[in-house]
Design an enzyme around this catalytic site. Structure first.
Site, PDB file in Angstrom:
ATOM      1  N   LYS A 255      70.955  67.953  55.924  1.00  0.00           N
ATOM      2  CA  LYS A 255      70.466  66.565  55.987  1.00  0.00           C
ATOM      3  C   LYS A 255      71.236  65.736  54.969  1.00  0.00           C
ATOM      4  O   LYS A 255      71.501  66.199  53.853  1.00  0.00           O
ATOM      5  CB  LYS A 255      68.960  66.553  55.673  1.00  0.00           C
ATOM      6  CG  LYS A 255      68.295  65.196  55.809  1.00  0.00           C
ATOM      7  CD  LYS A 255      66.768  65.286  55.581  1.00  0.00           C
ATOM      8  CE  LYS A 255      66.093  63.947  55.801  1.00  0.00           C
ATOM      9  NZ  LYS A 255      64.618  64.006  55.602  1.00  0.00           N
TER      10      LYS A 255
ATOM     11  N   SER B 170      61.689  61.825  59.321  1.00  0.00           N
ATOM     12  CA  SER B 170      63.012  61.321  59.074  1.00  0.00           C
ATOM     13  C   SER B 170      64.126  62.341  59.310  1.00  0.00           C
ATOM     14  O   SER B 170      65.289  61.949  59.438  1.00  0.00           O
ATOM     15  CB  SER B 170      63.125  60.826  57.630  1.00  0.00           C
ATOM     16  OG  SER B 170      62.975  61.896  56.718  1.00  0.00           O
TER      17      SER B 170
ATOM     18  N   SER C 219      58.197  64.511  57.438  1.00  0.00           N
ATOM     19  CA  SER C 219      59.567  64.450  57.963  1.00  0.00           C
ATOM     20  C   SER C 219      60.217  65.770  58.327  1.00  0.00           C
ATOM     21  O   SER C 219      61.301  65.774  58.905  1.00  0.00           O
ATOM     22  CB  SER C 219      60.470  63.744  56.965  1.00  0.00           C
ATOM     23  OG  SER C 219      60.293  62.366  57.086  1.00  0.00           O
TER      24      SER C 219
HETATM   25  N1  GLN Z   1      57.244  58.948  58.244  1.00  0.00           N
HETATM   26  C1  GLN Z   1      56.875  58.957  56.877  1.00  0.00           C
HETATM   27  C2  GLN Z   1      57.424  57.739  56.183  1.00  0.00           C
HETATM   28  O1  GLN Z   1      58.072  56.986  56.808  1.00  0.00           O
HETATM   29  C3  GLN Z   1      57.305  60.214  56.206  1.00  0.00           C
HETATM   30  C4  GLN Z   1      58.750  60.276  55.938  1.00  0.00           C
HETATM   31  C5  GLN Z   1      59.144  61.526  55.230  1.00  0.00           C
HETATM   32  O2  GLN Z   1      58.411  62.506  55.228  1.00  0.00           O
HETATM   33  N2  GLN Z   1      60.281  61.457  54.570  1.00  0.00           N
HETATM   34  O3  GLN Z   1      57.232  57.537  55.037  1.00  0.00           O
END
Ligand code: GLN
Length: 491
Positions: free
Chosen positions: A78, A158, A182
């Site tokens: 990532k 994400s 995410s």
């Molecule tokens: N969807 C969540 C956010 O936008 C979690 C994102 C994540 O876990 N990095 O904050």
């Protein structure tokens, strides 16, 4: 040779050891697959030279009998993990062409164990999002499609690039991070396995920070066993991260196939939402029955503060993000916009470098931390966080080993379909996952079935602190019962 890409890590490990193929062949097969799948936009940077070089080194070590536990296994990383001499952007324009002079602890442990870097994977900008649509490199496409439809779907976020690449056989496994879901939500959207370890299990050093008290790295893989294999290399104490915990790393793979007889699995009543799609409800009870058939005992549990988790998360996470992102000022990293004076330079750089969602988080975060609102919002959210944590503690104190919930409230949705007019619509994706980050607990998502349109759905298991092993054991039971699903290839 392309069929090499459909092997699991465990199978590839065996094939390499028995000299059925070389690490170089395995890597080349993946590089070819990546080239043929650029339409998915899963990779934001391909590193074929580095990959071949690492594969060659792995072959040499394997020949000498010195190959590490991941010798020759090609992985995607990532783009939130700093990789030495390789561009790392968090998929934000503001990092520009940032080339870190250092390597994140987690990735350095993967290379120590012999893994091969294929390239950097797409993600939501600074990991803020649930669909991978906020990336400055554009959205990622899910290899899964609704039956009889060509509509491009999101892979979740994400870690959308990680999930899409693993599901589309563009790497054998990937690193990911999880601040509010995410790892688990994209895993559920792509029929892959993703585990967010206990807070402190993996070092955060060298990972671009989003919300430091919630961020945790973990793997996405195609099987529970593969996730366990990767986890062992990723986890461990790191003096460079003061929140990393000094607990020995167990052999997670040994938990695969272990009996779950007598384990108490909690079914939290508050996760049964009004208007929850019937197919999610069905998946959940099916999963519970599989665990029961394997000898686990199902108990109804209560996590009374669940409904406050999402609003509290969307105060705590932006608050920490606004502080963490203050460092992107045009002085030290990446983008710098010209201006008449330094204040204007900060303003221009930040206005131009951050995307809309990131800007929204910085604004919310700054607001909830500001004098006068701090007590009303931030402090209150912190108190709610303590109550959420206590809900889980009470549950585990009653002898519950793990908790079973749906991973997401729906299957993957279309690109551009959600959150356009109302960002909260997107935030609701995290309804089942954020509690786990708020409480610092481990959570795993495993593929468990499909919806009526043929899209994968996942179940989540939440565990006690540092008891990822139980999650792997229970996850394996679900995987065995549900079977494995692969996205039909159309690209
Ligand atoms: N969807 C969540 C956010 O936008 C979690 C994102 C994540 O876990 N990095 O904050």
């Amino acid at each position: 040779m392309t069929d090499l890409t459909s092997l699991t890590i465990a199978e590839a490990r065996e094939g390499l050891a028995s000299k059925s193929f070389t690490a170089r062949e395995l890597t080349d097969a993946h590089l070819a697959a990546i080239e043929g799948a650029r339409v998915l936009n899963a990779y934001v940077l391909e590193t074929p030279e580095r990959a071949r070089e690492m594969a060659r080194a792995a072959d040499e070590k394997i020949a000498k009998g010195e190959g590490g536990p991941l010798a020759g296994i090609p992985l995607g990383i990532k783009d939130l993990f700093a990789t030495r001499d390789i561009r790392t952007t968090a998929c934000s324009k503001i990092l520009g062409n940032f080339i870190p002079p250092y390597e994140s602890t987690v990735t350095s442990q993967l290379w120590r164990d012999g893994a091969v870097l294929l390239g950097k994977l797409n993600n939501d900008e600074f990991a803020m999002g649930s669909s991978n649509e906020t990336s400055c490199f554009g959205p990622v496409t899910n290899p899964w499609r609704r039956e009889g439809s060509n509509t491009a779907l999101v892979p979740g976020g994400s870690s959308g690039g990680s999930a899409s690449a693993v599901a589309a056989l563009l790497c054998m496994g990937a690193t990911a991070t999880d601040t509010g879901g995410s790892i688990r939500q994209p895993a559920a959207f792509t029929a892959t396995v993703g585990i967010k370890p206990t807070y402190g299990r993996c070092s955060r050093w060298g990972i671009v920070a989003f919300a430091s008290s919630l961020d945790q790295a973990g793997p996405i893989a195609r099987t529970t066993r593969d996730a366990a294999i990767l986890m062992r290399s990723m986890a461990g104490h790191d003096p460079k991260d003061t929140t990393s915990v000094d607990v020995a790393v167990p052999d997670y793979e040994a938990a695969i196939g272990k009996s779950v007889k007598g384990m108490k699995v909690g079914i939290p009543r508050e996760y049964r939402l009004d208007g929850m799609p019937a197919e999610i409800e069905k998946l959940w009870s099916e999963g519970a029955q599989w665990l029961k058939a394997a000898g686990a005992e199902l108990v109804e549990v209560s996590l009374p503060h669940t409904k406050y988790a999402l609003p509290a998360y969307y105060i705590v996470a932006p608050a920490e993000a606004s502080s963490n992102l203050a460092r992107y000022d045009g002085v030290r990293y990446g983008l710098r916009e010209p201006a008449k004076n330094i204040i204007e330079m900060y303003e221009n750089t930040r206005a131009d470098g951050f995307g809309d969602e990131v800007r929204r988080r910085v604004l919310i975060g700054t607001y909830v931390l500001s004098a006068g609102y701090y007590d009303a919002y931030y402090l209150r959210a912190q108190k709610v966080r303590t109550l959420i944590k206590k809900d889980f503690e009470d549950c585990f104190a009653k002898g519950v080993h793990a908790i079973l919930t749906p991973a997401t409230p729906s299957a993957a949705f279309g690109i551009g379909e959600k959150g356009g007019a109302d960002p909260v619509e997107m935030y609701l994706n995290d309804i089942f996952t954020v509690t786990v980050n708020m409480a610092g607990l481990p959570g795993i998502a495993v593929p468990a079935g499909k919806d009526t349109q043929g899209l994968p759905l996942g179940l989540q298991l939440i565990g006690r602190p540092f008891d990822e092993e139980t999650l792997f054991s229970l996850g394996e039971v679900i995987e065995q019962a549900a079977g494995r699903f692969a996205a039909p290839r159309w690209w």
